[in-house]
Design a protein around this motif. Structure first.
Motif, PDB file in Angstrom:
ATOM      1  N   VAL A  35       0.825  -1.196   0.000  1.00 45.49           N
ATOM      2  CA  VAL A  35       0.000   0.000   0.000  1.00 45.49           C
ATOM      3  C   VAL A  35       0.861   1.248   0.000  1.00 45.49           C
ATOM      4  N   GLU A  36       1.870   1.243   0.865  1.00 43.18           N
ATOM      5  CA  GLU A  36       2.683   2.450   1.053  1.00 43.18           C
ATOM      6  C   GLU A  36       3.938   2.078   1.836  1.00 43.18           C
ATOM      7  N   VAL A  37       5.000   2.860   1.645  1.00 40.52           N
ATOM      8  CA  VAL A  37       6.191   2.764   2.476  1.00 40.52           C
ATOM      9  C   VAL A  37       6.375   4.105   3.180  1.00 40.52           C
ATOM     10  N   VAL A  38       6.431   4.091   4.503  1.00 40.88           N
ATOM     11  CA  VAL A  38       6.682   5.303   5.274  1.00 40.88           C
ATOM     12  C   VAL A  38       8.191   5.465   5.373  1.00 40.88           C
ATOM     13  N   ARG A  39       8.719   6.415   4.637  1.00 40.52           N
ATOM     14  CA  ARG A  39      10.163   6.590   4.512  1.00 40.52           C
ATOM     15  C   ARG A  39      10.697   7.635   5.490  1.00 40.52           C
ATOM     16  N   ASP A  40      11.983   7.942   5.339  1.00 45.74           N
ATOM     17  CA  ASP A  40      12.681   8.939   6.160  1.00 45.74           C
ATOM     18  C   ASP A  40      12.641   8.564   7.642  1.00 45.74           C
ATOM     19  N   LEU A  41      12.758   7.271   7.909  1.00 42.54           N
ATOM     20  CA  LEU A  41      12.849   6.760   9.270  1.00 42.54           C
ATOM     21  C   LEU A  41      14.143   5.958   9.396  1.00 42.54           C
ATOM     22  N   VAL A  42      14.820   6.094  10.512  1.00 46.45           N
ATOM     23  CA  VAL A  42      16.071   5.368  10.736  1.00 46.45           C
ATOM     24  C   VAL A  42      15.774   4.063  11.464  1.00 46.45           C
ATOM     25  N   ASN A  43      16.047   2.951  10.790  1.00 46.35           N
ATOM     26  CA  ASN A  43      15.906   1.613  11.396  1.00 46.35           C
ATOM     27  C   ASN A  43      14.620   1.453  12.203  1.00 46.35           C
ATOM     28  N   PRO A  44      13.453   1.658  11.567  1.00 48.75           N
ATOM     29  CA  PRO A  44      12.206   1.376  12.291  1.00 48.75           C
ATOM     30  C   PRO A  44      12.005  -0.131  12.358  1.00 48.75           C
ATOM     31  N   SER A  45      12.643  -0.757  13.316  1.00 46.54           N
ATOM     32  CA  SER A  45      12.755  -2.221  13.312  1.00 46.54           C
ATOM     33  C   SER A  45      11.546  -2.867  13.982  1.00 46.54           C
ATOM     34  N   TYR A  46      11.571  -3.036  15.288  1.00 51.82           N
ATOM     35  CA  TYR A  46      10.453  -3.737  15.937  1.00 51.82           C
ATOM     36  C   TYR A  46       9.282  -2.789  16.155  1.00 51.82           C
ATOM     37  N   LEU A  47       8.085  -3.342  15.920  1.00 57.23           N
ATOM     38  CA  LEU A  47       6.839  -2.587  15.955  1.00 57.23           C
ATOM     39  C   LEU A  47       5.877  -3.214  16.957  1.00 57.23           C
ATOM     40  N   THR A  48       4.944  -2.417  17.432  1.00 57.12           N
ATOM     41  CA  THR A  48       3.815  -2.964  18.186  1.00 57.12           C
ATOM     42  C   THR A  48       2.605  -2.086  17.965  1.00 57.12           C
ATOM     43  N   LEU A  49       1.418  -2.699  18.006  1.00 56.29           N
ATOM     44  CA  LEU A  49       0.142  -2.003  17.889  1.00 56.29           C
ATOM     45  C   LEU A  49      -0.607  -2.091  19.215  1.00 56.29           C
ATOM     46  N   ASN A  50      -1.415  -1.075  19.512  1.00 61.97           N
ATOM     47  CA  ASN A  50      -2.283  -1.198  20.670  1.00 61.97           C
ATOM     48  C   ASN A  50      -3.433  -2.150  20.355  1.00 61.97           C
ATOM     49  N   ARG A  51      -4.196  -2.515  21.364  1.00 63.60           N
ATOM     50  CA  ARG A  51      -5.230  -3.542  21.199  1.00 63.60           C
ATOM     51  C   ARG A  51      -6.286  -3.142  20.170  1.00 63.60           C
ATOM     52  N   ASN A  52      -6.613  -1.868  20.094  1.00 63.94           N
ATOM     53  CA  ASN A  52      -7.623  -1.421  19.138  1.00 63.94           C
ATOM     54  C   ASN A  52      -7.082  -1.287  17.724  1.00 63.94           C
ATOM     55  N   GLY A  53      -5.758  -1.370  17.588  1.00 66.25           N
ATOM     56  CA  GLY A  53      -5.145  -1.268  16.272  1.00 66.25           C
ATOM     57  C   GLY A  53      -5.138   0.124  15.690  1.00 66.25           C
ATOM     58  N   ASP A  54      -5.335   1.158  16.528  1.00 65.67           N
ATOM     59  CA  ASP A  54      -5.356   2.519  15.981  1.00 65.67           C
ATOM     60  C   ASP A  54      -4.095   3.320  16.273  1.00 65.67           C
ATOM     61  N   PHE A  55      -3.147   2.723  17.015  1.00 67.48           N
ATOM     62  CA  PHE A  55      -1.856   3.367  17.232  1.00 67.48           C
ATOM     63  C   PHE A  55      -0.744   2.340  17.037  1.00 67.48           C
ATOM     64  N   LEU A  56       0.316   2.768  16.379  1.00 66.79           N
ATOM     65  CA  LEU A  56       1.484   1.908  16.133  1.00 66.79           C
ATOM     66  C   LEU A  56       2.717   2.606  16.678  1.00 66.79           C
ATOM     67  N   TYR A  57       3.611   1.789  17.262  1.00 63.12           N
ATOM     68  CA  TYR A  57       4.848   2.314  17.844  1.00 63.12           C
ATOM     69  C   TYR A  57       6.032   1.543  17.275  1.00 63.12           C
ATOM     70  N   THR A  58       7.137   2.258  17.078  1.00 57.46           N
ATOM     71  CA  THR A  58       8.348   1.616  16.566  1.00 57.46           C
ATOM     72  C   THR A  58       9.575   2.131  17.291  1.00 57.46           C
ATOM     73  N   VAL A  59      10.494   1.220  17.589  1.00 56.74           N
ATOM     74  CA  VAL A  59      11.817   1.636  18.057  1.00 56.74           C
ATOM     75  C   VAL A  59      12.677   1.974  16.842  1.00 56.74           C
ATOM     76  N   HIS A  60      13.715   2.756  17.063  1.00 55.21           N
ATOM     77  CA  HIS A  60      14.670   3.094  16.013  1.00 55.21           C
ATOM     78  C   HIS A  60      16.006   2.455  16.390  1.00 55.21           C
ATOM     79  N   GLY A  61      16.276   1.283  15.793  1.00 61.54           N
ATOM     80  CA  GLY A  61      17.460   0.521  16.127  1.00 61.54           C
ATOM     81  C   GLY A  61      18.742   1.314  15.951  1.00 61.54           C
ATOM     82  N   ASP A  62      19.676   1.112  16.864  1.00 63.22           N
ATOM     83  CA  ASP A  62      20.980   1.779  16.906  1.00 63.22           C
ATOM     84  C   ASP A  62      20.868   3.255  17.261  1.00 63.22           C
ATOM     85  N   GLN A  63      19.671   3.746  17.524  1.00 68.74           N
ATOM     86  CA  GLN A  63      19.463   5.136  17.906  1.00 68.74           C
ATOM     87  C   GLN A  63      19.108   5.210  19.386  1.00 68.74           C
TER      88      GLN A  63
END
Length: 350
Positions: A35-63
């Motif tokens: 669908v899409e690639v969200v660019r201009d992010l540094v190492n957005p490696s591991y992700l998690t969503l909240n239970r409702n699926g309306d918020f997503l969080y990502t760590v930035h590896g090596d940062q």
């Protein structure tokens, strides 16, 4: 249903990823359509969503940061909300508590756990607690020079947080209450020397925890006491077939929804190991190791309905789909291979 795939993006990681890739998942075949690639992010490696699926969080590896996004449930697209410091180097994993009001981040090189409050609009608040991890280091002269927490997992009740530490050969247990971590009465269990515990998965029904050990390519089975967060080791098994004689490191682990199968990934053998689960004891038996159809399966995940397993081959830039036998848990290649650069994590919004 949409799938979100995190990646490595930096030259230092020899990466080919471009950011967070968003895929529409075909409900019948499981095919992934970009669908899409969200660019201009540094190492957005591991992700998690909240239970409702309306918020997503990502760590930035090596940062030193973690980011929050709002999810458009209709289109699957992401909208950046904000970013906060984890006050530690190389955040590698993250987990929301069941209420969705706190995010716990594992600082791998920072040797700490960071707790960040989450606002009602999904925004991350400044860090509220930084919990250092300490202990005697393991014997591996390269990988065990300091504490290296690699994963954080809330128990089914959300009362305790389990943290495998690859550098210390320990699995820590922390009570979690009112947004704060405190060591459990028995704060850790010691693994086999040089095992390098990495990731963990709870049995969906039984009071059991399974931990994959990176450095010696094994899985350890533990009983889990929900009232105290205590772990007791029962069994350890190799993740590799007896015919493999080369170098390999284990990575991910998952249990199926029925609790009849546990899977672990091998980087080197490039396979997904299958273990059957004894219905009475919860102990494991090695069954087979299915080739991942690529190189370096750092991560894999089961689809929400359990019909498919997706192997993320980081060094061959593919996500390969396998059908899962509902009785035996055996994996069968579907022929679907989706190209994406340096994939390292995949989560689903249903």
């Amino acid at each position: 249903m949409y799938a979100y795939v995190g990646s490595r993006t930096t030259r230092e990681r020899n990466a080919r990823g471009e950011g967070i890739s968003i895929f529409r998942v075909d409900p019948v075949s499981g095919r992934l359509d970009l669908v899409e690639v969200v660019r201009d992010l540094v190492n957005p490696s591991y992700l998690t969503l909240n239970r409702n699926g309306d918020f997503l969080y990502t760590v930035h590896g090596d940062q030193t940061e973690v980011s929050a996004f709002a999810v458009d449930r209709d289109s699957g697209r992401l909208r950046f909300i904000n970013r906060q410091s984890t006050e530690g180097k190389n955040p590698v994993h993250l987990a929301l508590d069941p209420s969705g009001r706190s995010l716990v981040v594992t600082n791998h090189i920072g040797s700490s756990l960071a707790v960040l409050p989450v606002a009602d609009d999904g925004a991350l608040q400044p860090l509220s607690q930084l919990m250092p991890l300490e202990g005697p280091i393991g014997p591996h002269r390269i990988e065990q020079k300091q504490a290296k927490p690699h994963y954080d997992l809330f128990d089914p009740a959300g009362k305790y947080l389990i943290v495998p530490d690859k550098g210390l050969d320990r699995i820590f247990s922390f009570a979690f209450d009112d947004g704060r971590l405190t060591p459990a009465v028995e704060p850790f269990v010691v693994t086999r020397e040089g095992a390098g515990p990495r990731h963990a998965a709870f049995h969906p029904i039984k009071p059991m925890l399974y931990v994959v050990n990176e450095l010696d390519s094994t899985v350890t089975s533990y009983t889990y006491t929900a009232a105290t967060g205590q772990l007791k080791p029962l069994q350890i098994l190799p993740t590799l077939p007896s015919t493999f004689t080369g170098n390999s490191r284990a990575a991910g682990i998952a249990a199926n929804r029925a609790g009849t199968a546990v899977y672990a990934s091998n980087r080197g053998d490039n396979s997904i190991a299958l273990f059957s689960v004894d219905p009475a004891t919860g102990l494991l038996a090695f069954v087979s190791a299915e080739p991942s159809q690529g190189k370096t399966p750092r991560f894999f995940t089961l689809s929400p309905d359990g019909r498919l397993l997706y192997a993320l081959n980081e060094d061959s830039d593919t996500i390969v789909a396998f059908s899962v036998d509902p009785t035996s848990g055996q994996l069968h290649p579907t022929g679907q291979s989706t190209p994406t650069g340096s994939p390292v994590c995949m989560v689903f919004s249903t």
